[in-house]
Scaffold this motif. Structure first.
Motif, PDB file in Angstrom:
ATOM      1  N   GLU A 244       0.844  -1.193   0.000  1.00 55.72           N
ATOM      2  CA  GLU A 244       0.000   0.000   0.000  1.00 55.72           C
ATOM      3  C   GLU A 244       0.886   1.253   0.000  1.00 55.72           C
ATOM      4  O   GLU A 244       0.601   2.234  -0.698  1.00 55.72           O
ATOM      5  N   VAL A 245       1.985   1.186   0.759  1.00 49.66           N
ATOM      6  CA  VAL A 245       2.906   2.323   0.828  1.00 49.66           C
ATOM      7  C   VAL A 245       3.480   2.611  -0.564  1.00 49.66           C
ATOM      8  O   VAL A 245       3.476   3.762  -1.038  1.00 49.66           O
ATOM      9  N   VAL A 246       3.954   1.557  -1.244  1.00 46.29           N
ATOM     10  CA  VAL A 246       4.589   1.762  -2.563  1.00 46.29           C
ATOM     11  C   VAL A 246       3.564   2.286  -3.572  1.00 46.29           C
ATOM     12  O   VAL A 246       3.864   3.205  -4.349  1.00 46.29           O
ATOM     13  N   GLU A 247       2.362   1.718  -3.543  1.00 41.93           N
ATOM     14  CA  GLU A 247       1.323   2.171  -4.487  1.00 41.93           C
ATOM     15  C   GLU A 247       1.069   3.664  -4.322  1.00 41.93           C
ATOM     16  O   GLU A 247       0.932   4.404  -5.300  1.00 41.93           O
ATOM     17  N   PHE A 254       7.596  13.031  -9.318  1.00 40.11           N
ATOM     18  CA  PHE A 254       9.026  13.294  -9.506  1.00 40.11           C
ATOM     19  C   PHE A 254       9.797  12.692  -8.325  1.00 40.11           C
ATOM     20  O   PHE A 254       9.247  12.514  -7.227  1.00 40.11           O
ATOM     21  N   GLY A 255      11.052  12.355  -8.559  1.00 45.06           N
ATOM     22  CA  GLY A 255      11.940  11.982  -7.468  1.00 45.06           C
ATOM     23  C   GLY A 255      11.669  10.636  -6.823  1.00 45.06           C
ATOM     24  O   GLY A 255      12.241  10.331  -5.774  1.00 45.06           O
ATOM     25  N   TYR A 256      10.788   9.837  -7.383  1.00 43.58           N
ATOM     26  CA  TYR A 256      10.547   8.511  -6.808  1.00 43.58           C
ATOM     27  C   TYR A 256      10.231   7.552  -7.937  1.00 43.58           C
ATOM     28  O   TYR A 256       9.514   7.900  -8.874  1.00 43.58           O
ATOM     29  N   MET A 257      10.796   6.342  -7.879  1.00 37.79           N
ATOM     30  CA  MET A 257      10.341   5.291  -8.787  1.00 37.79           C
ATOM     31  C   MET A 257      10.149   4.023  -7.969  1.00 37.79           C
ATOM     32  O   MET A 257      10.910   3.774  -7.030  1.00 37.79           O
ATOM     33  N   PRO A 258       9.102   3.250  -8.294  1.00 37.22           N
ATOM     34  CA  PRO A 258       8.760   2.137  -7.421  1.00 37.22           C
ATOM     35  C   PRO A 258       9.663   0.916  -7.612  1.00 37.22           C
ATOM     36  O   PRO A 258      10.016   0.563  -8.734  1.00 37.22           O
ATOM     37  N   PHE A 259      10.033   0.296  -6.509  1.00 44.94           N
ATOM     38  CA  PHE A 259      10.656  -1.029  -6.487  1.00 44.94           C
ATOM     39  C   PHE A 259       9.800  -1.864  -5.551  1.00 44.94           C
ATOM     40  O   PHE A 259       9.155  -1.312  -4.650  1.00 44.94           O
ATOM     41  N   TYR A 260       9.822  -3.178  -5.771  1.00 43.29           N
ATOM     42  CA  TYR A 260       8.907  -4.032  -5.010  1.00 43.29           C
ATOM     43  C   TYR A 260       9.679  -5.076  -4.208  1.00 43.29           C
ATOM     44  O   TYR A 260      10.691  -5.599  -4.684  1.00 43.29           O
ATOM     45  N   CYS A 419       4.466 -11.656  -2.606  1.00 43.29           N
ATOM     46  CA  CYS A 419       4.381 -10.862  -3.846  1.00 43.29           C
ATOM     47  C   CYS A 419       3.101 -10.043  -3.942  1.00 43.29           C
ATOM     48  O   CYS A 419       2.823  -9.484  -5.005  1.00 43.29           O
ATOM     49  N   ASN A 420       2.295 -10.035  -2.918  1.00 39.16           N
ATOM     50  CA  ASN A 420       1.015  -9.314  -2.971  1.00 39.16           C
ATOM     51  C   ASN A 420       0.148  -9.804  -4.130  1.00 39.16           C
ATOM     52  O   ASN A 420      -0.498  -9.030  -4.823  1.00 39.16           O
ATOM     53  N   ALA A 421       0.159 -11.130  -4.335  1.00 38.19           N
ATOM     54  CA  ALA A 421      -0.528 -11.690  -5.496  1.00 38.19           C
ATOM     55  C   ALA A 421      -1.942 -12.148  -5.172  1.00 38.19           C
ATOM     56  O   ALA A 421      -2.802 -12.169  -6.050  1.00 38.19           O
ATOM     57  N   VAL A 422      -2.192 -12.500  -3.924  1.00 37.04           N
ATOM     58  CA  VAL A 422      -3.487 -13.096  -3.577  1.00 37.04           C
ATOM     59  C   VAL A 422      -4.486 -11.967  -3.291  1.00 37.04           C
ATOM     60  O   VAL A 422      -4.140 -11.000  -2.605  1.00 37.04           O
ATOM     61  N   PRO A 423      -5.710 -12.084  -3.839  1.00 37.08           N
ATOM     62  CA  PRO A 423      -6.692 -11.003  -3.615  1.00 37.08           C
ATOM     63  C   PRO A 423      -6.874 -10.719  -2.129  1.00 37.08           C
ATOM     64  O   PRO A 423      -6.915 -11.632  -1.315  1.00 37.08           O
ATOM     65  N   LYS A 424      -6.993  -9.442  -1.817  1.00 37.89           N
ATOM     66  CA  LYS A 424      -7.022  -8.983  -0.421  1.00 37.89           C
ATOM     67  C   LYS A 424      -8.203  -9.563   0.370  1.00 37.89           C
ATOM     68  O   LYS A 424      -8.104  -9.780   1.577  1.00 37.89           O
TER      69      LYS A 424
END
Ligand SMILES: NC(=O)c1ccc[n+]([C@@H]2O[C@H](COP(=O)([O-])OP(=O)(O)OC[C@H]3O[C@@H](n4cnc5c(N)ncnc54)[C@H](O)[C@@H]3O)[C@@H](O)[C@H]2O)c1
Length: 433
Positions: A244-247, A254-260, A419-424
């Motif tokens: 949730e934080v990364v999303e 600007f100034g941020y790109m997501p990594f997982y 991996c955050n793959a399973v539905p919440k």
């Protein structure tokens, strides 16, 4: 500029037909260049020459078209290289067990190319490696075995590969391509070749700079994945969901790109290339502290995931010993079959060491080919509710899109999801890891 060899049958030859070499050879052929593909693996050459791809994610269509248009030919014979104006080397650059660079493939390929080198040819290395490989190691083999001189008799260059296997949006002609030459003349000749297939060549001042560009890109990724893995552990302790934080963070323009986060890093590049620089930096009495730290964090992630599973089982009054655990995804990333350096195997090793019975499911890896390991010849689970029900728990290590995570969570009593793959809405049995 030194003239090209006269009357050559091929405009370009690609040596090493793997994840990088096949799309590159087909890219040149599709752009209309007379192309030769050379690999020392005769079986692979035969598959390609019959119009098929040895790598499932590539598909057969473009290879078959290029063959039928007579734009490409595949061969296991190095002597065919004498008929080419340019030779591009795309062979593996792995690390040895103590994280030291193994240039064996590059130097053997150079030794096999040298007898066929002719005046005016271009040799370009695309394998990822430390600065100095092209201008020193590769050049020395080519010069000493051919009697020709780089920059005077033949052109020499380095151009790093930015292939992103499994990403259909990553097409050769759209990808900016960094190119460095041994001399200005070498750079001009390499640019002339690559301009046939790429819209945005990016010339740099030397082979060493081009080599450093590739390492910088992959070190950036390696370090940032480690950072997000560390943040995951911290936020998890605070009961904050890293996904949730990364999303939300990635909405910053600007100034941020997501990594997982995940169970570590895998593949032939990200866990390997940074240590090429670490090794080379020692020659200058320098330490690569970010790389070492990132390596420690990324290597710790399989332990973290398995510990999560252990705790979740414990909370259900179950032990890992004797439990049947299903590992989902042994490829190092979704959508491809490449399982080199995959952290899923580390997870499986740890589960086995703790007495669990381990199975796996991966639609891209029907059978594990890892001689000398306990996993060699193990076959993927056949996906159905009955087979899934035989497992006490599952751990999602690589989130292939084709997997039915809803069904997984419906049938298997406990799912640890790295991996955050399973539905919440299936959280009752799902534990993030
Ligand atoms: N896989 C990727 O996504 C990726 C991305 C960018 C850069 N790279 C870099 O590209 C290089 C190649 O990686 P890859 O993943 O394509 O490797 P790969 O293992 O998929 O393919 C290498 C091919 O080279 C062949 N080969 C080895 N020695 C040879 C020789 N002497 N003569 C002819 N053929 C030979 C092998 O048989 C194999 O088919 C590496 O340096 C890698 O770090 C890979």
């Amino acid at each position: 500029m030194m003239p090209k060899p006269e009357g050559a049958k091929y405009e370009v030859a690609v040596v090493g037909l793997g994840y990088v070499g096949i799309p590159l050879a087909i890219g040149f052929a599709t752009a209309g260049c007379r192309t030769l593909g050379v690999d020392s693996d005769a079986e692979r050459v035969e598959i390609l020459q019959s119009g098929k791809s040895p790598l499932p994610h590539l598909g057969n269509a473009k290879i078959a078209t290029a063959l039928s248009d007579r734009r490409v030919r595949f061969s296991a014979e190095k002597c065919d290289l004498a008929e080419s104006e340019a030779i591009i080397i795309c062979v593996p650059t792995p690390i040895r067990s103590h994280n030291e660079p193994d240039l064996g493939y590059v130097l053997s390929a150079a030794g096999e190319i040298a007898p066929w080198l002719r005046q005016g040819m271009l040799v370009c290395l695309e394998s990822s490696t430390y600065p100095g490989t092209t201008g020193q190691d590769l050049r020395e083999v080519l010069e000493s075995m051919s009697g020709l001189k780089a920059g005077e008799d033949f052109h020499l260059a380095f151009s790093p590969e930015r292939e992103d296997p499994g990403n259909n949006g990553s097409v050769l002609h759209k990808m900016p391509k960094v190119i460095g030459g041994y001399t200005e003349g070498c750079l001009s000749r390499a640019l002339e070749l690559y301009e046939r297939v790429v819209e945005h060549p990016v010339p740099v001042s030397s082979c060493e700079t081009a080599e450093a560009v590739k390492l910088t890109e992959n070190i950036f990724r390696f370090v940032n994945i480690a950072l997000i893995n560390e943040l995951k552990r911290i936020y998890s302790a605070m009961d904050i969901d890293i996904w949730e934080v990364v999303e939300a963070a990635k909405t910053k323009p600007f100034g941020y790109m997501p990594f997982y986060p995940g169970v570590g890093v895998g593949g032939h590049c990200i866990p390997v290339d940074p240590f090429y620089l670490t090794w080379k930096a020692r020659e200058y009495n320098l330490d690569t502290r970010f790389i070492e730290l990132a390596g420690q964090i990324n290597r710790s992630m399989p332990y973290y995931a398995v510990n999560h599973l252990l705790e979740a089982l414990n909370a259900r009054k179950r032990s890992l010993r004797g439990s049947r655990i299903l590992v989902l995804g042994v490829a190092y990333k979704p959508g491809i079959s490449d399982d080199r350096e995959s952290p899923s195997y580390r997870v499986m090793d740890l589960l086995r060491q703790k007495g669990a019975e381990v199975g796996y499911y991966d639609p891209y890896v029907p059978e594990i080919d890892a001689p000398g390991t306990p996993w060699h010849a193990l076959r993927t689970l056949e996906w159905n509710r009955g087979n899934l029900a035989a497992f006490d728990a599952a751990i999602v290590c690589t989130a292939h899109r084709e997997i039915d995570y809803k069904e997984l969570a419906d049938v298997v009593p406990l799912v640890v999801d790295a991996c955050n793959a399973v539905p919440k809405n299936r959280v009752a049995c799902v534990v993030p890891a």
